[in-house]
Motif scaffolding. Structure first.
Motif, PDB file in Angstrom:
ATOM      1  N   ARG A  60       0.788  -1.198  -0.345  1.00  0.00           N
ATOM      2  CA  ARG A  60       0.286  -0.037   0.052  1.00  0.00           C
ATOM      3  C   ARG A  60       0.338   1.135   0.081  1.00  0.00           C
ATOM      4  O   ARG A  60       0.338   2.350  -0.732  1.00  0.00           O
ATOM      5  N   SER A  61       2.458   1.129   0.899  1.00  0.00           N
ATOM      6  CA  SER A  61       3.059   2.174   1.045  1.00  0.00           C
ATOM      7  C   SER A  61       3.481   2.982  -0.474  1.00  0.00           C
ATOM      8  O   SER A  61       3.639   3.437  -0.920  1.00  0.00           O
ATOM      9  N   LEU A  62       4.167   1.489  -1.015  1.00  0.00           N
ATOM     10  CA  LEU A  62       3.975   1.728  -2.292  1.00  0.00           C
ATOM     11  C   LEU A  62       3.194   2.441  -3.483  1.00  0.00           C
ATOM     12  O   LEU A  62       3.493   2.681  -4.351  1.00  0.00           O
ATOM     13  N   LEU A  63       2.121   1.580  -3.566  1.00  0.00           N
ATOM     14  CA  LEU A  63       1.149   1.798  -4.180  1.00  0.00           C
ATOM     15  C   LEU A  63       0.784   3.420  -4.350  1.00  0.00           C
ATOM     16  O   LEU A  63       0.932   4.452  -5.385  1.00  0.00           O
ATOM     17  N   LYS A  64       1.177   4.461  -2.825  1.00  0.00           N
ATOM     18  CA  LYS A  64       1.021   5.613  -2.976  1.00  0.00           C
ATOM     19  C   LYS A  64       2.226   6.346  -3.407  1.00  0.00           C
ATOM     20  O   LYS A  64       1.628   7.767  -3.842  1.00  0.00           O
ATOM     21  N   ILE A  65       3.031   5.643  -3.679  1.00  0.00           N
ATOM     22  CA  ILE A  65       4.031   6.284  -4.238  1.00  0.00           C
ATOM     23  C   ILE A  65       3.883   6.596  -6.181  1.00  0.00           C
ATOM     24  O   ILE A  65       3.924   7.487  -7.138  1.00  0.00           O
ATOM     25  N   LEU A  66       3.766   5.077  -6.061  1.00  0.00           N
ATOM     26  CA  LEU A  66       3.945   4.488  -8.074  1.00  0.00           C
ATOM     27  C   LEU A  66       2.703   5.191  -8.700  1.00  0.00           C
ATOM     28  O   LEU A  66       2.053   5.212  -9.389  1.00  0.00           O
ATOM     29  N   ARG A  67       1.708   5.993  -7.929  1.00  0.00           N
ATOM     30  CA  ARG A  67       0.328   5.948  -8.192  1.00  0.00           C
ATOM     31  C   ARG A  67       0.743   7.519  -9.332  1.00  0.00           C
ATOM     32  O   ARG A  67       0.276   7.848 -10.197  1.00  0.00           O
ATOM     33  N   PHE A  68       1.901   8.107  -9.102  1.00  0.00           N
ATOM     34  CA  PHE A  68       1.827   9.623  -9.035  1.00  0.00           C
ATOM     35  C   PHE A  68       2.790   9.320 -10.740  1.00  0.00           C
ATOM     36  O   PHE A  68       2.774  10.218 -11.190  1.00  0.00           O
ATOM     37  N   ALA A 109      -3.454  23.311 -17.011  1.00  0.00           N
ATOM     38  CA  ALA A 109      -4.204  22.007 -16.343  1.00  0.00           C
ATOM     39  C   ALA A 109      -2.498  20.649 -17.128  1.00  0.00           C
ATOM     40  O   ALA A 109      -2.278  19.596 -16.165  1.00  0.00           O
ATOM     41  N   ASP A 110      -2.343  20.492 -18.109  1.00  0.00           N
ATOM     42  CA  ASP A 110      -1.417  20.232 -18.134  1.00  0.00           C
ATOM     43  C   ASP A 110      -0.203  20.096 -17.754  1.00  0.00           C
ATOM     44  O   ASP A 110       0.968  19.555 -17.061  1.00  0.00           O
ATOM     45  N   GLU A 111       0.648  21.398 -17.429  1.00  0.00           N
ATOM     46  CA  GLU A 111       1.463  22.075 -16.229  1.00  0.00           C
ATOM     47  C   GLU A 111       1.188  21.576 -15.134  1.00  0.00           C
ATOM     48  O   GLU A 111       2.495  20.504 -14.228  1.00  0.00           O
ATOM     49  N   ILE A 112       0.343  21.438 -14.297  1.00  0.00           N
ATOM     50  CA  ILE A 112      -0.312  20.641 -13.410  1.00  0.00           C
ATOM     51  C   ILE A 112       0.157  20.153 -13.553  1.00  0.00           C
ATOM     52  O   ILE A 112       0.864  19.081 -12.245  1.00  0.00           O
ATOM     53  N   ILE A 113      -0.542  18.946 -13.845  1.00  0.00           N
ATOM     54  CA  ILE A 113      -0.498  17.614 -13.484  1.00  0.00           C
ATOM     55  C   ILE A 113       1.042  17.360 -14.032  1.00  0.00           C
ATOM     56  O   ILE A 113       1.977  16.416 -13.901  1.00  0.00           O
ATOM     57  N   PHE A 114       1.975  17.584 -14.995  1.00  0.00           N
ATOM     58  CA  PHE A 114       3.209  17.729 -15.168  1.00  0.00           C
ATOM     59  C   PHE A 114       3.795  17.791 -13.649  1.00  0.00           C
ATOM     60  O   PHE A 114       5.222  17.016 -13.475  1.00  0.00           O
ATOM     61  N   ARG A 115       4.161  18.582 -13.512  1.00  0.00           N
ATOM     62  CA  ARG A 115       4.270  19.190 -12.286  1.00  0.00           C
ATOM     63  C   ARG A 115       4.234  17.866 -10.718  1.00  0.00           C
ATOM     64  O   ARG A 115       4.502  18.184  -9.890  1.00  0.00           O
ATOM     65  N   LEU A 116       2.309  17.999 -10.633  1.00  0.00           N
ATOM     66  CA  LEU A 116       2.377  16.946  -9.267  1.00  0.00           C
ATOM     67  C   LEU A 116       2.101  15.170  -9.743  1.00  0.00           C
ATOM     68  O   LEU A 116       2.119  14.651  -8.852  1.00  0.00           O
ATOM     69  N   ILE A 145       5.402  12.982 -16.004  1.00  0.00           N
ATOM     70  CA  ILE A 145       4.594  12.463 -16.383  1.00  0.00           C
ATOM     71  C   ILE A 145       3.740  13.519 -17.447  1.00  0.00           C
ATOM     72  O   ILE A 145       3.175  14.327 -16.649  1.00  0.00           O
ATOM     73  N   PRO A 146       3.740  13.577 -18.760  1.00  0.00           N
ATOM     74  CA  PRO A 146       2.875  14.820 -19.242  1.00  0.00           C
ATOM     75  C   PRO A 146       1.260  14.746 -19.568  1.00  0.00           C
ATOM     76  O   PRO A 146       1.392  13.087 -19.645  1.00  0.00           O
ATOM     77  N   GLY A 147       0.397  15.450 -18.935  1.00  0.00           N
ATOM     78  CA  GLY A 147      -0.715  14.997 -18.923  1.00  0.00           C
ATOM     79  C   GLY A 147      -1.080  15.229 -20.875  1.00  0.00           C
ATOM     80  O   GLY A 147      -0.501  15.223 -21.242  1.00  0.00           O
TER      81      GLY A 147
END
Length: 459
Positions: free
Chosen positions: A7-15, A173-180, A184-186
């Motif tokens: 579960r801890s690993l997934l929280k990282i990999l989600r992004f 939105a794609d800029e935000i998604i890329f940063r957070l 990975i590009p939005g």
């Protein structure tokens, strides 16, 4: 490895994208596929924490009567883009502070970080129109960092139109998604190409990733199917019915017209681009039995790479390496999913029965999405659904359930989404295009009935 550790690993990999998340989940597949599927769905849909983000309506900074409607389009599009990303927990607009900040000096971060907003990140800014131009100043702030809160600042100045208001929102939105989202590009600026029934014919259409801006590409007055856009978004290869049967044809998105592609002989279907854009793979019956062939991007240098009795169809390149092809073959009876090297060697069967029909390769090269009636046969329960398989282990998960016939999956370039064709009642006339996160959650319709065979652009 314990479930808590995973579960801890997934929280990282989600992004990094649910495609990678699926790998961790599939690790636990055992002799009971149903248990693996249930656990996968639980962990990716509710066991992984997303970033809680608040998207304020931008502050109006002009009295131009055009500004109001365009700002509403911008605000709605930005909120929806962030909602669709699959990595955010969006704060409801009803929970936001009443005042809309337009600049960094106008925001009280404590208000946004406190309940009921409880935002970790806040996006806000100013929107105005003047002299036929849109001006936007957009910001992303870390609500928990009072010392250095600014994460992103962007400015836009474009022609004033509803389409451009949407495009600016997509870019921000794609800029935000890329940063957070792990760098990975939005996908907010990507396109989906598809087939639509138009006046008794089938033409190639295009739309934005969210179903907006649907418009017709070809006007050939015949049956055109299986559109595949090139990696550089300059051309669409597809199969079209003419006096010589189905042939591969090519449309230039730069010239907005058909361009030459060599006639190949026989029935030629389901073209697919190599990731460098230099080759096409497709199925051809020029020898009497459908086999997989390669040509260059203009139809020259044709080379046959399969040679086995039974139809070989629906090829797709590994987009990460370009060195492998996945396809559907009926060489052992009912059609099954296979992979091979691009020279036709190292053939490996991946499915163990049932009836497989179409396949898409994940951007990272590790997974395949495909349509599969796993219990195919007279009186058999179930139906045709979308599945995801980890290639290295052949472990799979079922990601659609009880929504009718599902076919033609296509992976988004960020690896977090899949688009597919769905017929709720099994009839061709009711087929529509649906988008979802790769774990099967976040599903929503992009079109009404009469749309089929979607293909997501590479970028």
């Amino acid at each position: 490895m314990t479930k808590r550790r995973v579960r801890s690993l997934l929280k990282i990999l989600r992004f990094v994208g649910p495609v990678v998340t699926a790998s961790a989940c599939l690790f636990f597949a055992t002799a009971s596929p149903a248990m693996a599927q249930d656990w996968f769905k639980t962990e990716t849909s509710s066991g992984v924490s997303n970033i809680r983000i608040a998207a304020a309506d931008f502050k109006a900074v002009s009295a131009d009567p055009q500004a109001g409607p365009l700002k509403q389009t911008f605000d709605t599009t930005l909120f929806n883009d962030l909602s669709n990303a699959g990595i955010f927990d969006m704060v409801s607009k009803s929970m936001l502070p009443q005042a809309s900040p337009g600049a960094p000096g106008e925001i009280n971060l404590a208000q946004w970080a406190a309940p009921p907003t409880s935002a970790a990140m806040v996006t806000f800014g100013a929107f105005g129109t003047s002299g036929g131009r849109i001006t936007v100043n957009g910001y992303l702030f870390d609500a928990k960092n009072t010392q250095f809160p600014q994460v992103l600042s962007k400015q836009y100045n474009e022609e004033a139109s509803e389409d451009m208001a949407r495009q600016i929102a997509h870019r921000f939105a794609d800029e935000i998604i890329f940063r957070l989202g792990g760098g990975i590009p939005g996908i907010a600026e990507t396109k989906i190409y598809y087939v639509k029934v138009a006046g008794g014919n089938k033409e190639i259409w295009a739309m934005d990733y969210d179903g907006a801006n649907q418009h017709q590409i070809t006007h050939l007055g015949t049956i055109s199917i299986s559109p595949r856009v090139s990696p550089d978004n300059s051309r669409i290869a597809f199969s079209s019915l003419g006096r010589d049967g189905f042939q591969i044809r090519m449309y230039s998105l730069l010239l907005n017209r058909m361009v030459n592609f060599s006639s190949l002989g026989g029935t030629n279907l389901s073209p697919a681009w190599s990731p460098d854009g230099r080759q096409l793979a497709f199925s051809s019956s020029r020898t009497g039995d459908p086999e997989i062939y390669l040509t260059d991007s203009n139809g020259g240098g044709m080379k046959r790479i399969t040679s086995f009795r039974g139809p070989d169809v629906s090829p797709v390149f590994n987009p990460k390496t370009g060195s492998q092809i996945a396809w559907i073959s009926g060489r052992t009876g009912l059609p099954q999913l296979y992979i091979m090297d691009v020279d036709g060697s190292a053939v490996t069967r991946l499915t163990d029965g049932g009836y497989a029909t179409s396949v898409s390769w994940s951007p990272n090269g590790q997974f395949l999405a495909f349509a599969w009636n796993r219990k195919y046969g007279p009186g058999a329960p179930g139906g045709q659904d979308i599945y995801v398989m980890e290639i290295s282990t052949k472990r799979w998960i079922q990601v659609t359930h009880d929504i009718g016939r599902c076919d033609f999956p296509s992976w988004s370039p960020d690896g977090r989404h899949i688009v597919f064709a769905n017929s709720p009642d099994g009839r061709a006339s009711s087929t529509r295009i649906v988008s979802m996160l790769v774990d099967g959650t976040g599903r929503h319709n992009l079109t009404g009935p009469g749309a089929d065979m979607p293909n997501w652009s590479w970028k």
